[in-house]
Write an enzyme that holds these catalytic residues in place. Structure first.
Site, mmCIF file in Angstrom:
data_model
loop_
_atom_site.group_PDB
_atom_site.id
_atom_site.type_symbol
_atom_site.label_atom_id
_atom_site.label_comp_id
_atom_site.label_asym_id
_atom_site.label_seq_id
_atom_site.Cartn_x
_atom_site.Cartn_y
_atom_site.Cartn_z
ATOM 1 N N ARG A 46 -10.843 10.131 -9.882
ATOM 2 C CA ARG A 46 -9.618 9.539 -10.567
ATOM 3 C C ARG A 46 -8.488 10.278 -9.751
ATOM 4 N NH1 ARG A 46 -7.555 11.391 -15.123
ATOM 5 N NH2 ARG A 46 -9.399 11.513 -16.438
ATOM 6 N N ASP A 170 7.150 -6.680 -2.949
ATOM 7 C CA ASP A 170 5.634 -7.318 -2.954
ATOM 8 C C ASP A 170 5.522 -8.195 -1.742
ATOM 9 O OD1 ASP A 170 3.369 -8.760 -3.340
ATOM 10 O OD2 ASP A 170 3.487 -9.175 -5.378
HETATM 11 C C1 LIG Z 1 -2.507 -11.725 -6.292
HETATM 12 C C2 LIG Z 1 -1.149 -11.167 -6.283
HETATM 13 C C3 LIG Z 1 -0.707 -10.273 -7.231
HETATM 14 C C4 LIG Z 1 -1.548 -9.575 -8.090
HETATM 15 O O1 LIG Z 1 -2.702 -9.306 -7.600
HETATM 16 P P1 LIG Z 1 -4.243 -8.870 -8.153
HETATM 17 O O2 LIG Z 1 -5.030 -8.157 -7.074
HETATM 18 O O3 LIG Z 1 -4.799 -10.443 -8.416
HETATM 19 O O4 LIG Z 1 -4.051 -8.132 -9.298
HETATM 20 C C5 LIG Z 1 0.674 -9.838 -6.961
HETATM 21 N N1 LIG Z 1 1.309 -10.419 -6.151
HETATM 22 C C6 LIG Z 1 0.956 -11.458 -5.153
HETATM 23 C C7 LIG Z 1 2.094 -12.133 -4.362
HETATM 24 C C8 LIG Z 1 -0.043 -11.779 -5.447
HETATM 25 O O5 LIG Z 1 -0.634 -12.867 -4.611
#
Ligand SMILES: *Cc1c(COP(=O)(O)O)cnc(C)c1O
Length: 380
Positions: A46, A170
């Site tokens: 972990r 992101d």
């Molecule tokens: C898929 C996605 C997420 C979430 O990711 P997971 O791996 O499905 O938890 C967050 N941001 C974007 C832009 C995504 O395409």
């Protein structure tokens, strides 16, 4: 080292014991101590695992960062970034973020007294106007899901610096092949490694990358305390997938450009959103900060919901599947699929029109992808 070389070699070394060219898979929960207080840098998976550590260091290097912190999903990665905040803090967030992210913010984190304001971060002045005394973070997605909005990272990083805000990006859609937000002043870069980075729909995972010692320490503390960590096997699969990342992304982008241009000239399509098209309102910014435009496109069918449904049921090659960023072309119609449960007014207010279709363009032959769309559009 040039990026294409880094994708294969940064932080990757043959196993010192056996010479195995692929990193060993350390599928273990714990590690035996030599004596009390003396371990070999690992005590419990972990907290740290050698396979995971190699993936974290590799992904950090690709994103021009010093620290990578891996999670069991992209959502767990987002959640850990928000755990840098305290009750009462305020976050300014892109209005077209991934649906799971806004659900997390609006239905879970608000219960912990975090506050959110959503703005179109394509306009930095919207961010400036939304800043409050409690604001601590800007969370932006670029390009966004599903409308492919683009945020000018340099402009927003300046605002973040001036107001002492954590600037998180992101970057799942762009990947480090095309965009490295830390180079433009972002503090945190997050990826759902489920998508392009692993690249073959083989796992769920996430990562956060930073250059800041303070943020890295806090993220690592959250990671080991909460334990939303990826399995060593998923890290190993991600490392394997990344070997072809550069090649894949260039093919995704080349195909997507051709598909976007094809769709833009189609009479049944009223609008195409792709940062690589000169008609995209932020094409000039995308061209400056990205070295390619990746593989995601959204477009609007003139025929609304019935046309969307018919298109979904008529495509043969494109796979009718949620998710994105894999080698196969995948297609979704938010109004009848991912957002079918969202009240219509709310859906429309978010720009998710009845005829909106999102396509994750794969690495098949581009003529085959276009032929599939052409045949299906004839019926729609
Ligand atoms: C898929 C996605 C997420 C979430 O990711 P997971 O791996 O499905 O938890 C967050 N941001 C974007 C832009 C995504 O395409």
């Amino acid at each position: 080292m040039k990026f294409e070389t880094k994708v294969l070699h940064a932080a990757i070394k043959p196993d010192p014991i056996t010479g195995s060219i692929l990193p060993p898979l350390h599928q273990t929960a714990t590690y035996v101590l030599e004596e009390v207080g003396k371990d070999k840098g690992f005590d419990y998976t972990r907290s740290a695992n050698p396979t995971r550590q190699m993936m974290e260091e590799h992904l950090a290097a690709l994103d021009s960062g010093r620290y990578g912190v891996a999670y069991s999903s992209g959502m767990a990665a987002v959640d850990s970034c928000l755990k840098l905040l305290k009750a009462g803090d305020h976050v300014i967030c892109s209005d077209d973020v991934y649906g799971g992210v806004s659900r997390h913010f609006n239905q879970i984190l608000v219960n912990y007294d975090l506050h959110f304001t959503y703005v179109d971060t394509s306009f930095p002045e919207n961010i400036e106007a939304a800043i409050q005394p409690e604001t601590k973070m800007i969370w932006a997605e670029t390009p966004t899901n599903p409308l492919l909005k683009v945020t000018d990272l340099e402009a927003v990083a300046k605002i973040a610096k001036n107001h002492d805000l954590i600037f998180g990006i992101d970057s799942t859609f762009a990947t480090p092949v095309f965009l490295r937000p830390l180079e433009y002043g972002a503090d945190l870069v997050m990826h759902s490694t489920t998508k392009y980075l692993s690249g073959h729909n083989q796992l769920i995972g996430g990562i956060v990358i930073t250059n800041r010692d303070d943020l890295s320490d806090q993220l690592k503390f959250v990671q080991k305390t909460i334990g939303a960590v990826p399995s060593p096997f998923d890290c190993w699969l991600t490392l394997l997938g990344i070997k072809t990342l550069d090649l894949r992304m260039k093919k995704h982008a080349e195909n997507a450009q051709a598909v976007a241009e094809y769709l833009e000239n189609h009479p049944k399509v009223s609008k195409v959103s792709y940062p690589g098209l000169p008609s995209h309102s932020m094409h000039h910014v995308a061209k400056e900060q990205m070295s390619g435009f990746s593989g995601m496109i959204s477009f609007e069918l003139t025929g609304g919901i019935p046309a969307g449904r018919t298109l979904m049921n008529s495509v043969q090659l494109a796979q009718l599947a949620e998710s994105l960023g894999s080698v196969e072309t995948m297609i979704t119609h938010p109004a009848t699929m991912t957002h079918a449960e969202v009240p219509k007014d709310e859906r429309l207010a978010r720009g998710l029109t009845d005829g909106l279709v999102r396509i994750s363009v794969g690495i098949e032959n581009m003529d085959d992808i276009i032929y599939d769309l052409e045949t299906a559009l004839e019926k729609s």
